[in-house]
Design a protein around this motif. Structure first.
Motif, PDB file in Angstrom:
ATOM      1  N   LEU A 330     -32.474  41.423  18.829  1.00  0.00           N
ATOM      2  CA  LEU A 330     -31.429  42.347  19.255  1.00  0.00           C
ATOM      3  C   LEU A 330     -32.027  43.687  19.670  1.00  0.00           C
ATOM      4  CD1 LEU A 330     -28.468  42.815  19.704  1.00  0.00           C
ATOM      5  CD2 LEU A 330     -28.224  43.481  17.307  1.00  0.00           C
ATOM      6  N   ILE A 331     -33.052  44.158  18.957  1.00  0.00           N
ATOM      7  CA  ILE A 331     -33.713  45.405  19.356  1.00  0.00           C
ATOM      8  C   ILE A 331     -34.347  45.248  20.727  1.00  0.00           C
ATOM      9  CG2 ILE A 331     -35.672  46.916  18.844  1.00  0.00           C
ATOM     10  CD1 ILE A 331     -34.990  46.691  15.913  1.00  0.00           C
ATOM     11  N   GLY A 332     -34.908  44.046  20.993  1.00  0.00           N
ATOM     12  CA  GLY A 332     -35.466  43.792  22.323  1.00  0.00           C
ATOM     13  C   GLY A 332     -34.408  43.902  23.402  1.00  0.00           C
ATOM     14  N   VAL A 333     -33.219  43.355  23.136  1.00  0.00           N
ATOM     15  CA  VAL A 333     -32.110  43.448  24.095  1.00  0.00           C
ATOM     16  C   VAL A 333     -31.683  44.906  24.272  1.00  0.00           C
ATOM     17  CG1 VAL A 333     -29.684  42.856  24.486  1.00  0.00           C
ATOM     18  CG2 VAL A 333     -31.264  41.122  23.621  1.00  0.00           C
ATOM     19  N   ILE A 334     -31.639  45.655  23.172  1.00  0.00           N
ATOM     20  CA  ILE A 334     -31.242  47.067  23.244  1.00  0.00           C
ATOM     21  C   ILE A 334     -32.242  47.872  24.066  1.00  0.00           C
ATOM     22  CG2 ILE A 334     -30.907  49.168  21.879  1.00  0.00           C
ATOM     23  CD1 ILE A 334     -29.971  47.258  19.586  1.00  0.00           C
ATOM     24  N   ILE A 335     -33.528  47.599  23.864  1.00  0.00           N
ATOM     25  CA  ILE A 335     -34.564  48.302  24.637  1.00  0.00           C
ATOM     26  C   ILE A 335     -34.367  48.052  26.125  1.00  0.00           C
ATOM     27  CG2 ILE A 335     -37.027  48.345  25.185  1.00  0.00           C
ATOM     28  CD1 ILE A 335     -36.367  49.802  22.634  1.00  0.00           C
TER      29      ILE A 335
END
Length: 513
Positions: A330-335
């Motif tokens: 999810l952090i990857g998607v947010i980035i």
């Protein structure tokens, strides 16, 4: 870390492929700057939305105004959707497309020059764009620093340089077409990302109703609400007056920003405007409404991590703090979401700045009779230059430039919104009124920056826009009227005759024959 790097690599590859695909479609100035005026409604609507909403809204404004006003900050997103998108497309879209095509105008300063028959007006407008738009580009990097450091441990400087280089590659290769294609991809990522982030934050707080209940238990620290409990979960929040100013600046401001109005220049037809209006409004409701709704829960993450050494709230740290405990995927998607928002806005800003400076200032002023290829080389060169300048300002911003970034929306929209709007609709708008609006828009925002007679730069920007809407008609009514024949010729574009095949139908008689 592997998951995040794979997501990031796929995103970078898609952006470069978009630029390479569009290279053949950017062989002339018109194609490079306007996509040949053939951009469809979906690409145009997504280009408008992704340019509108950068990392500033997701990381900066959502955290700042959510922390100040609570869930009522969602009104900012609603205003962005209804005023900044729906009304902007409805009121400005068709007329901008028709009149700029009729005048063969590719930029906002060029529109002012041809609509009001003044080369000097065009040159001054291009100067205002250069002064207030170029420094603004550096602000869009700020939202990336803490997120990238949180996710990858990469220093801010390298994040800025990498984002700038990637944006430069695809914009220089494919111009506006590449920007529109990549904006569409970035828009899809932003839509999916914001839905996932909201769901994760609500889940982290026991669901929607439990999150609302917890938020309502926090007493307000704003004097306007006398510190009562529940203000952060209320309808109008802790400070309705200042909230209204934010809505005006961030919503009405798009009507006078060159990089936003440019999207109407490039759309392929009047019919596409109607489809684009619907798509753009839905996009804004999800992205802007979602971001400010998310920020409304920021008080639930009040911790020492969001305060700086002096004890003041560091608003840019709020959203990263909210997201720090989420899964790697999810952090990857947010980035990628924040990177998409930032790169799309950066692309729109540098393309608007470089084309304006080349077509409206250098061509015919510094360099006479520039060929199409020469103009194209200048535009590409200035894109590289402006991105390099934005990197320098983002890495080590001087104090004055940092202040200038905060007032750029107010100065640009305060100067351009009213003359552009009235210029599209009212034959009686005079050249003197445009000069007066330029003076009031820049004058209010810059003088307030120096003397601080209006408490907030946001309030000053909103006042500058509203003042222009009064200044232009007031001055037009008392100054010399424009040449009637010239104006009639310009406005004739709205009444062009269209011939259609005529069909006849035999009427039925009373017996049904």
């Amino acid at each position: 870390m592997t998951i995040k790097l794979i997501i990031l690599a796929l995103f970078f590859l898609a952006m470069i492929l978009g630029g390479a695909y569009s290279r053949a479609k950017a062989a002339s100035v018109t194609n490079f700057v306007l996509g040949g005026r053939s951009i469809g409604p979906w690409l145009s609507a997504f280009a408008y939305g992704t340019t509108y909403f950068s990392a500033v809204i997701f990381v900066g404004y959502a955290g700042q105004f959510g922390f100040k006003y609570g869930l009522a900050s969602t009104w900012i997103g609603i205003g962005n959707a209804l005023i900044g998108s729906l009304l902007a497309w409805t009121i400005l879209g068709r007329r901008t497309r028709v009149m700029t095509h009729h005048l063969d105008s590719a930029t906002m300063p060029d529109f002012f020059g041809k609509r009001f028959d003044s080369r000097t007006l065009k040159l001054v407008a291009s100067g205002i764009v250069f002064i207030f738009l170029v420094p603004y580009t550096s602000s869009i990097y700020n939202g990336l620093s803490l997120l990238f450091e949180m996710a990858f441990g990469i220093p801010y400087v390298w994040c800025v340089m990498g984002m700038a280089a990637l944006t430069c590659i695809y914009v220089v290769l494919g111009g506006y077409m590449a920007t529109a294609i990549n904006d569409f991809i970035q828009g899809i990522i932003m839509l999916g990302g914001i839905v996932l982030v909201i769901a994760a934050v609500l889940s982290d707080n026991g669901g929607f109703l439990n999150a609302i209940h917890t938020l309502s238990q926090i007493p307000s620290d704003n004097a306007a609400t006398l510190g009562q409990q529940g203000a952060f979960a209320s309808f109008f929040g802790t400070d309705p007056k200042n909230l209204l100013y934010v809505v005006i600046l961030t919503s009405l401001g798009t009507w006078g920003l060159p990089q936003m109005i440019h999207k109407f220049y490039a759309i392929k037809s009047e019919k596409a405007i109607y489809t684009g209006t619907i798509i753009s409004t839905i996009f804004a409701i999800i992205i802007a409404g979602g971001c400010y709704f998310l920020g409304g829960f920021s008080r639930l993450y009040d911790s020492p991590a969001i305060y700086n050494a002096s004890g003041a709230v560091a608003y840019d740290r709020i959203i990263p703090s909210m997201l720090s405990g989420m899964s790697d995927a999810l952090i990857g998607v947010i980035i990628v979401l924040v990177l998409s928002a930032s790169m799309s806005t950066l692309a729109g800003l540098v393309l608007s700045s470089s084309s304006t400076l080349t077509l409206d200032f250098i061509n015919g002023t510094l360099v006479k009779n520039m060929s199409d290829k020469s103009q194209l080389r200048w535009i590409r060169g200035l894109i590289i230059f402006f991105i390099a300048v934005s990197v320098v300002l983002a890495v080590k911003p001087p104090t004055f430039i940092a202040q200038l970034m905060g007032i750029s929306w107010g100065a640009l929209a305060g100067s351009f919104l009213a003359p552009f709007l009235y210029g599209l609709y009212w034959k009686g708008t005079t050249k003197t009124a445009v000069w007066a609006c330029f003076l009031s828009g820049v004058g209010i925002t810059v003088s307030n920056m120096l003397f601080h007679y209006i408490a907030s730069p946001i309030n000053a920007g909103a006042i500058a826009m509203l003042a222009g809407l009064v200044v232009v008609p007031a001055v037009s009514l008392i100054t010399r009227k424009p040449d009637g024949q010239l104006i009639d010729g310009i406005f004739a574009c709205y009444h062009e005759k269209v011939e259609v095949e005529r069909k006849y139908q035999l009427r039925r008689n009373g017996n049904g024959d």
